[in-house]
Design an enzyme around this catalytic site. Structure first.
Site, PDB file in Angstrom:
ATOM      1  CB  CYS B 430      61.888  51.623  42.717  1.00  0.00           C
ATOM      2  SG  CYS B 430      61.620  53.083  41.650  1.00  0.00           S
ATOM      3  CD  GLU B 432      63.922  52.095  46.399  1.00  0.00           C
ATOM      4  OE1 GLU B 432      63.585  51.311  45.405  1.00  0.00           O
ATOM      5  OE2 GLU B 432      64.105  53.189  46.436  1.00  0.00           O
TER       6      GLU B 432
END
Lengths: 252, 786
Positions: B430, B432
């Site tokens: 997502c 990170e």
């Protein structure tokens, strides 16, 4: 401390000049345009309306310092977008001392300052304001003088004189033409004649009439002035733009 | 998109998603026949070898890039060694209305007769739940936190560019050198290292062998092919698969195929989170593109066709489904592969090139669920790059998302990474942050911040169950100041983080000792050099993330308590708690007051934002910099995926006026509808979080398509992003759809089957989302133009 009355402040205003802007709406206007989008802003001073049985105050007093503090909050976005602050209304020129103080304070911060005006104010005030502004957004609402008086409640002559005077200053001007079908979208020739008579060729932006604001009249318990007027279609807007262009007008 | 690509795309979009038992059966066969024969890493490598020697080789008509994880496109493999589906799970997957996976009787029979009997009690999931403490289990079942590794292996990993200049034979040489360098006289780990390294060699050969089987198959297909151009294509495929991945790619096509074999091997070996992330593909492929174009063997059109064929391969690999499914629960087919474009070169120069733009075009034309893409936007990147991305965003698929490349680098440098490694890094999954090809950065679970506050307000008891799950922090009736409330929250936070971290250490060690990722370890520095597995701390950098959820809800809740209990005295804390317990029944006036008269996060209002900073500071204090079990550190992430829905469902009414069971705020976005001052105020509030001290934050914004109709709307949106990033914001994503269209899609899903929207850190098919999630996406404040 210099105080004034505003009725709204809008951040991320993207229709009121270049870049991302914060628009400060000053309360009170000498005009009574029948298509006004902000009828609650017309009266001078803080007003109380009855909305669904509850009393609702429109307008608040704010100091120049507080207003500038609010405006500066989006400085980073003004920087990145070439934006700034826009003073709108109501008619901002109707609170001239407050407006001048705001313009000077924002100028000291290096902000780009736009003033959105009907042009209906004493010429000297307009010229003072222009000297402190980086852009004037100047409304031309109706080309026909009689219709102007009928539809806005004020004489057109002063507005035209003021625009002519404004052309003599160095300030950039953008003309704004609201397009209200069946109300002000005829008489294009008169409009173009007037534009051609100005000492400067000015860019023009046409703005479609929105019916959404009519809901406000109902909410604030005011008679709806244009109950049957429709919003211009995309095609109508395009055709209006094309006609202006054909007359040699610089349409934005 | 040409006709070939169109056919491949249609096949990928239309083929029903099914469960294949092939992998599960092969892995079970291998384990049953070989149990006890090999060391743990060798067992894993030999299992991969067995899989790759026996699994179906698929080469479809029209394909230019070949290889599937399963026996055919959209036939999904399962991983019983990690977590074994029950017969009931499979039957539910087959009939559930959303994100269905077709399961035929033969699959169920294989599971019943072979897979389940062998793996029952032997999966990683079994070992994990068997070994975790009662306190952990209590907090877990109360919804204080979730656990990633109970379903899938550690992942969230991204490749760098090293295998484009070094084939697997080159890696094998490195492994051989590392074996020679082992020190059996003083290093007690030398034997373990030897097993790991020998296993890596076996894994490399397994993958080379798999490619060779594709070459053989392509040759056989070519021999039988009567269509001359296709025969030539098949022979090219065969030549390509004989060359890569054993050797470094020589041209653009080989580079794509090289990546694809690496991708498949890592997602076949284990089912790591976020599948596999390709890293900066524009940058890795560019030298090949440039060289081939100069040589006249490739042109723009051909390169684009190859890229499109490559893109579609990702979509052929839907995420494996979870176990323990219930009929209502839906999942996602998205496996979170996220391609990075733009950003910075390792030497710090602008990383945007011609392929960055071409890949944006491919994203736009292919617009499938997978892969997802993002742009890493540096201040050094041209505005044209941002504007090209916004053009794709305008079409409303929610991607690419936009990351602050300079901020991402600074986050990593703060954590002690070398600056060139940081620039080679970016974001995956997502949002990170990680150093690509050099870091094991593992997400371990979401932390429910508003729930922790709820427990603090109830003296350690979960009001939903009446169980004491936290520490006794005192009866709220006795609190005489806001600071005491805040301290109670802080104490509960520490308590639960402690439990979570202890559980994580246990699980990390389980994976290190029982489930190494041997092939992945070949490709991540410095596992070979260290003779240590990716899952055991062999990587150069080893980060563990805990993802905190609901910062908006908890900020507004604490702000409400401070405002209405301690500052205005409008309500006493016990009465407020009673109202929450009753879900505001009979206390509607209080609820209105809480909703309307609380300073709320997202309005550039110091009163609320200062509180957010204070909470964030406590999160860092509890989590950031703690040692993990792999020689690295813990850091904080602020992303929810869809967990804010689950976390809301276990939470009673909250002091911000939120009703029981409804979602909490997502990412670092304000509570849905709490922001009233427009997008710049939201960004200002969000930027008050010191995002450089996170490993990623997620901010969702919704705009109506009309903003793009304005002549300069796109430039203004671009400036909004640049402004946010100048304040060190990490990420922003835009949903550009209007609510009316989404409501229509709810009513007529059949007509919107390919409508992709931004969910949270990823996009998904709108019609595959739960009703709650659909409603929420509709409700997210639409920042309309004036």
């Amino acid at each position: 401390m210099m105080m004034g009355i505003i009725f709204d402040i809008k951040r991320f205003a993207i229709h009121d000049g270049p870049g991302i802007r914060t628009t400060l709406f000053l309360k009170g206007c000498p005009l009574r345009c029948r298509w006004c989008h902000n009828p609650e802003s017309q009266g001078f001073g803080i007003e109380s309306f009855s909305v669904n049985g509850d009393s609702m105050a429109v307008g608040r007093e704010i100091s120049v310092d507080d207003a500038v503090r609010l405006i500066s909050r989006d400085m980073v976005f003004f920087d990145e977008s070439g934006g700034g602050v826009t003073f709108s209304g109501g008619e901002p020129l109707s609170q001239p001392e407050f407006l001048m103080a705001l313009l000077e304070a924002c100028g000291a911060l290096g902000l780009h300052r736009a003033v959105d005006t009907s042009g209906y104010a004493p010429t000297s005030i307009l010229l003072d304001v222009a000297a402190q502004a980086d852009l004037v957004l100047f409304d031309l609402k109706q080309a026909d003088a009689d219709a102007h008086l009928r539809q806005t409640g004020v004489e057109q002559a002063l507005i035209h004189e003021n625009l002519r005077a404004l052309c003599g200053t160095g300030v950039p001007i953008e003309l704004r033409l609201p397009v209200i079908p069946g109300v002000n979208d005829t008489g294009l020739a008169a409009l173009c004649n007037f534009l051609a008579s100005l000492p400067k060729r000015l860019p023009v932006r046409v703005l479609p009439y929105h019916r959404a604001a009519m809901g406000k009249y109902v909410r604030f318990g005011m008679p709806v002035p244009l109950p049957d007027t429709a919003e211009p279609t995309m095609a109508q807007m395009e055709s209006y733009r094309a006609q202006l262009k054909a007359e040699g007008v610089d349409v934005l | 998109m040409n006709e070939r690509v169109n056919r491949l795309r249609t096949l990928s979009f239309e083929t029903p998603i099914t469960i294949s038992a092939e992998r599960a059966a092969l892995i079970t066969d291998f384990y049953s026949a070989n149990i006890g024969k090999y060391s743990v890493p060798m067992m894993r490598a030999k299992a991969l070898e067995h899989l790759y020697a026996n699994q179906t080789v698929y080469i479809g008509d029209d394909e230019l890039i070949v290889g599937e994880r399963g026996p055919a496109p959209r036939a999904v493999s399962t991983y019983p060694e990690l977590t074994c589906h029950s017969e009931e799970d499979l039957r539910i997957l087959n009939v559930r209305p959303m994100t269905r996976y077709g399961v035929n009787e033969a699959v169920i029979q294989t599971y019943r007769e072979k897979v389940i009997p062998f793996w029952k009690g032997r999966t990683m999931r079994d070992f994990i739940f068997e070994g975790l403490s009662d306190a952990w289990q209590a907090a877990y079942s109360a919804g204080i936190f979730t656990e990633f590794m109970e379903q899938r292996a550690p992942g969230h990993t991204t490749f760098d560019g090293k295998f484009y200049t070094k084939g697997l034979l080159g890696f094998k040489q490195d492994i051989a050198d590392a074996l020679v360098a082992l020190d059996f006289t003083t290093d007690m780990e030398a034997v373990a290292k030897r097993e790991e390294l020998k296993a890596m060699t076996v894994a490399c050969d397994a993958v080379i062998g798999f490619a060779a089987r594709h070459a053989a198959k392509a040759e056989a297909l070519a021999a039988a092919c009567t269509d001359a151009p296709r025969r030539e294509e098949l022979l090219t495929i065969a030549r390509t698969c004989r060359h890569v991945p054993a050797n470094p790619p020589r041209d653009f096509r080989e580079a794509l195929q090289m990546y694809w074999f690496m991708h498949l091997a890592t997602i076949t070996e284990l089912n790591g989170w976020d599948a596999m992330n390709p890293g900066h593909l524009d940058r890795y492929f560019f030298p090949f593109y440039q060289k081939d174009c100069e040589a006249g063997t490739l042109d723009r059109e051909k390169a684009r066709e190859l890229l499109e064929c490559f893109w579609i391969k990702f979509n052929n690999q839907p995420a494996p489904p979870k176990v323990g499914v219930t009929a209502e629960e839906s999942g996602t087919y998205n496996d979170f592969t996220n391609i990075n474009l733009g950003g910075l070169l390792p030497d710090g120069r602008d990383g945007v090139n011609e392929l960055s733009y071409m890949m944006l075009e491919v994203m736009d034309s292919i617009h499938l669920l997978q892969p997802q893409g993002n742009i890493q936007l540096s201040r050094k990147n041209p505005d044209r790059f941002l504007q090209s991305a916004l053009k794709v965003i305008r079409n409303g698929y929610g991607y690419p998302s936009i990351f602050n490349a300079d901020g991402v680098v600074e986050q990593m440098v703060r954590c002690g990474k070398r600056i060139e490694d940081a620039r080679e890094g970016g974001t995956s999954g997502c949002v990170e942050t990680g150093a690509f090809g050099k870091e094991a950065y593992i997400l371990t679970g979401y932390l429910n911040l508003p729930k922790i506050l709820e427990v603090a307000l109830n003296n350690g008891v979960d009001p939903r169950t009446g169980r004491q799950i936290g520490v006794a922090t005192g009866n709220v009736g006795a609190f005489s100041s806001f600071d005491e409330v805040f301290q109670a929250f802080d104490q509960q936070l520490r308590h639960f983080v402690e439990i979570k971290v202890q559980g994580n250490q246990f699980i990390e060690q389980l994976y290190a000792s029982r489930m190494p990722a041997v092939f992945l370890s070949v490709l991540i520095d410095d596992c070979i050099k260290n003779g240590m597995d990716y899952n055991a701390g062999g990587a150069r950098y080893n980060t563990t993330y805990i993802q905190c959820v609901g910062i908006g809800t908890i900020t507004d809740s604490l702000s409400a308590i401070r405002e209405h209990v301690f500052e205005t005295g409008a309500v006493a804390l016990p009465s407020l708690l009673a109202a929450l317990a009753g879900n505001f029944k009979g206390a509607e006036a209080l609820r209105t007051r809480l909703l309307e008269q609380t300073p709320r996060y997202g309005n550039d209002d110091e009163r609320a934002d200062g509180l957010m900073q204070r909470i964030f500071d406590r999160l860092l204090d509890a989590i950031d910099g703690r040692p993990n079990a792999r020689g690295g550190e813990y850091h904080v992430d602020m992303l929810p995926t869809t967990c804010h829905i689950y976390f809301g469902s276990v939470l009673g009414a909250s002091p911000d006026g939120r009703l029981a069971g409804t979602p909490v705020s997502e990412g670092i976005s304000p509570v849905q509808g709490a922001d009233r001052n427009g997008p710049t105020a939201v960004l200002k509030s969000a930027a008050k979080m010191d995002q450089l001290r996170t490993g990623g934050t997620l901010l969702n914004m919704k705009f109506l398509p009309s903003i793009f109709e304005l002549g300069e709307g796109s430039q203004k949106l671009g400036a909004l992003v640049r402004g946010y990033f100048r304040m060190d914001g990490h990420h922003v994503q835009f949903n550009v759809v209007d609510a009316a269209m989404l409501r229509d899609a709810q009513a007529n899903p059949g007509q919107y089957r390919d409508l992709i929207v931004r969910v949270a850190g990823y996009s998904d098919y709108f019609c595959d989302l739960s009703r709650e999630l659909q409603d929420e996406i509709i409700a997210r404040t639409g920042h309309e133009s004036a």
